[in-house]
Motif scaffolding. Structure first.
Motif, PDB file in Angstrom:
ATOM      1  N   LEU A  20       0.823  -1.210   0.000  1.00 49.76           N
ATOM      2  CA  LEU A  20       0.000   0.000   0.000  1.00 49.76           C
ATOM      3  C   LEU A  20       0.858   1.261   0.000  1.00 49.76           C
ATOM      4  O   LEU A  20       0.544   2.231  -0.686  1.00 49.76           O
ATOM      5  CB  LEU A  20      -0.941   0.009   1.204  1.00 49.76           C
ATOM      6  CG  LEU A  20      -2.087  -0.988   1.167  1.00 49.76           C
ATOM      7  CD1 LEU A  20      -2.978  -0.782   2.378  1.00 49.76           C
ATOM      8  CD2 LEU A  20      -2.891  -0.883  -0.101  1.00 49.76           C
ATOM      9  N   LEU A  21       1.944   1.247   0.762  1.00 55.85           N
ATOM     10  CA  LEU A  21       2.829   2.415   0.770  1.00 55.85           C
ATOM     11  C   LEU A  21       3.503   2.613  -0.588  1.00 55.85           C
ATOM     12  O   LEU A  21       3.674   3.753  -1.044  1.00 55.85           O
ATOM     13  CB  LEU A  21       3.872   2.283   1.874  1.00 55.85           C
ATOM     14  CG  LEU A  21       3.321   2.487   3.285  1.00 55.85           C
ATOM     15  CD1 LEU A  21       4.419   2.233   4.327  1.00 55.85           C
ATOM     16  CD2 LEU A  21       2.741   3.878   3.449  1.00 55.85           C
ATOM     17  N   LYS A  30       3.133  10.442  -9.411  1.00 51.06           N
ATOM     18  CA  LYS A  30       2.403  10.740 -10.643  1.00 51.06           C
ATOM     19  C   LYS A  30       1.655  12.067 -10.535  1.00 51.06           C
ATOM     20  O   LYS A  30       1.550  12.806 -11.512  1.00 51.06           O
ATOM     21  CB  LYS A  30       1.418   9.616 -10.976  1.00 51.06           C
ATOM     22  CG  LYS A  30       2.093   8.358 -11.450  1.00 51.06           C
ATOM     23  CD  LYS A  30       2.954   8.627 -12.641  1.00 51.06           C
ATOM     24  CE  LYS A  30       2.514   7.873 -13.838  1.00 51.06           C
ATOM     25  NZ  LYS A  30       3.354   8.100 -15.016  1.00 51.06           N
ATOM     26  N   ALA A  31       1.149  12.385  -9.351  1.00 50.11           N
ATOM     27  CA  ALA A  31       0.462  13.666  -9.153  1.00 50.11           C
ATOM     28  C   ALA A  31       1.442  14.816  -9.340  1.00 50.11           C
ATOM     29  O   ALA A  31       1.140  15.813 -10.010  1.00 50.11           O
ATOM     30  CB  ALA A  31      -0.155  13.723  -7.758  1.00 50.11           C
ATOM     31  N   LEU A  56      -6.121  12.017  -4.785  1.00 44.45           N
ATOM     32  CA  LEU A  56      -7.241  11.360  -4.112  1.00 44.45           C
ATOM     33  C   LEU A  56      -6.985   9.865  -3.962  1.00 44.45           C
ATOM     34  O   LEU A  56      -7.259   9.274  -2.909  1.00 44.45           O
ATOM     35  CB  LEU A  56      -8.535  11.604  -4.887  1.00 44.45           C
ATOM     36  CG  LEU A  56      -9.787  10.989  -4.294  1.00 44.45           C
ATOM     37  CD1 LEU A  56     -10.073  11.567  -2.909  1.00 44.45           C
ATOM     38  CD2 LEU A  56     -10.961  11.226  -5.215  1.00 44.45           C
ATOM     39  N   SER A  57      -6.439   9.262  -4.992  1.00 46.15           N
ATOM     40  CA  SER A  57      -6.129   7.834  -4.924  1.00 46.15           C
ATOM     41  C   SER A  57      -5.101   7.554  -3.830  1.00 46.15           C
ATOM     42  O   SER A  57      -5.227   6.572  -3.089  1.00 46.15           O
ATOM     43  CB  SER A  57      -5.590   7.342  -6.268  1.00 46.15           C
ATOM     44  OG  SER A  57      -6.579   7.450  -7.260  1.00 46.15           O
ATOM     45  N   LEU A  62      -4.700   4.242   1.622  1.00 48.69           N
ATOM     46  CA  LEU A  62      -4.395   3.895   3.003  1.00 48.69           C
ATOM     47  C   LEU A  62      -5.614   3.419   3.789  1.00 48.69           C
ATOM     48  O   LEU A  62      -5.478   2.891   4.881  1.00 48.69           O
ATOM     49  CB  LEU A  62      -3.736   5.082   3.702  1.00 48.69           C
ATOM     50  CG  LEU A  62      -2.379   5.473   3.126  1.00 48.69           C
ATOM     51  CD1 LEU A  62      -1.818   6.677   3.862  1.00 48.69           C
ATOM     52  CD2 LEU A  62      -1.407   4.318   3.179  1.00 48.69           C
ATOM     53  N   THR A  63      -6.806   3.577   3.226  1.00 48.38           N
ATOM     54  CA  THR A  63      -8.000   3.116   3.924  1.00 48.38           C
ATOM     55  C   THR A  63      -8.317   1.653   3.636  1.00 48.38           C
ATOM     56  O   THR A  63      -9.201   1.086   4.267  1.00 48.38           O
ATOM     57  CB  THR A  63      -9.231   3.958   3.536  1.00 48.38           C
ATOM     58  OG1 THR A  63      -9.494   3.796   2.146  1.00 48.38           O
ATOM     59  CG2 THR A  63      -8.991   5.436   3.859  1.00 48.38           C
ATOM     60  N   LEU A  64      -7.591   1.034   2.715  1.00 50.21           N
ATOM     61  CA  LEU A  64      -7.845  -0.372   2.366  1.00 50.21           C
ATOM     62  C   LEU A  64      -7.293  -1.300   3.441  1.00 50.21           C
ATOM     63  O   LEU A  64      -6.281  -1.021   4.074  1.00 50.21           O
ATOM     64  CB  LEU A  64      -7.192  -0.703   1.028  1.00 50.21           C
ATOM     65  CG  LEU A  64      -7.753   0.024  -0.186  1.00 50.21           C
ATOM     66  CD1 LEU A  64      -6.929  -0.330  -1.416  1.00 50.21           C
ATOM     67  CD2 LEU A  64      -9.206  -0.354  -0.406  1.00 50.21           C
ATOM     68  N   SER A  65      -7.964  -2.416   3.613  1.00 53.97           N
ATOM     69  CA  SER A  65      -7.477  -3.441   4.540  1.00 53.97           C
ATOM     70  C   SER A  65      -7.545  -4.792   3.845  1.00 53.97           C
ATOM     71  O   SER A  65      -8.256  -4.954   2.851  1.00 53.97           O
ATOM     72  CB  SER A  65      -8.319  -3.437   5.811  1.00 53.97           C
ATOM     73  OG  SER A  65      -9.575  -4.008   5.558  1.00 53.97           O
TER      74      SER A  65
END
Length: 69
Positions: A20-21, A30-31, A56-57, A62-65
């Motif tokens: 995730l990091l 990329k932003a 936003l992505s 970081l909210t994914l589990s």
């Protein structure tokens, strides 16, 4: 038939967090890249929007589990 969910081990959690990091860092890069390109083009709005999508992505990643998949 649904398969039973395997238990999330500490090793799996470390790998998950690292992945995730890495994805978050990629989106942040990329932003930044899109913002730099938007300053060098005649039509910056598209690249500015792309930059916002990547920002936003990066925040949402970081909210994914592991239980989400």
């Amino acid at each position: 038939m649904a398969k039973p969910r395997p238990e999330v081990t500490a090793e799996f959690q470390r790998g998950w967090d690292a992945a995730l990091l890495a994805v978050r860092d990629w989106h942040v890069a990329k932003a930044k890249q899109a913002l730099v390109q938007s300053r060098r083009t005649r039509f910056p709005k598209t690249l500015e929007r792309e930059s916002e999508v990547h920002k936003l992505s990066a925040e949402l990643i970081l909210t994914l589990s592991p239980t989400d998949v």
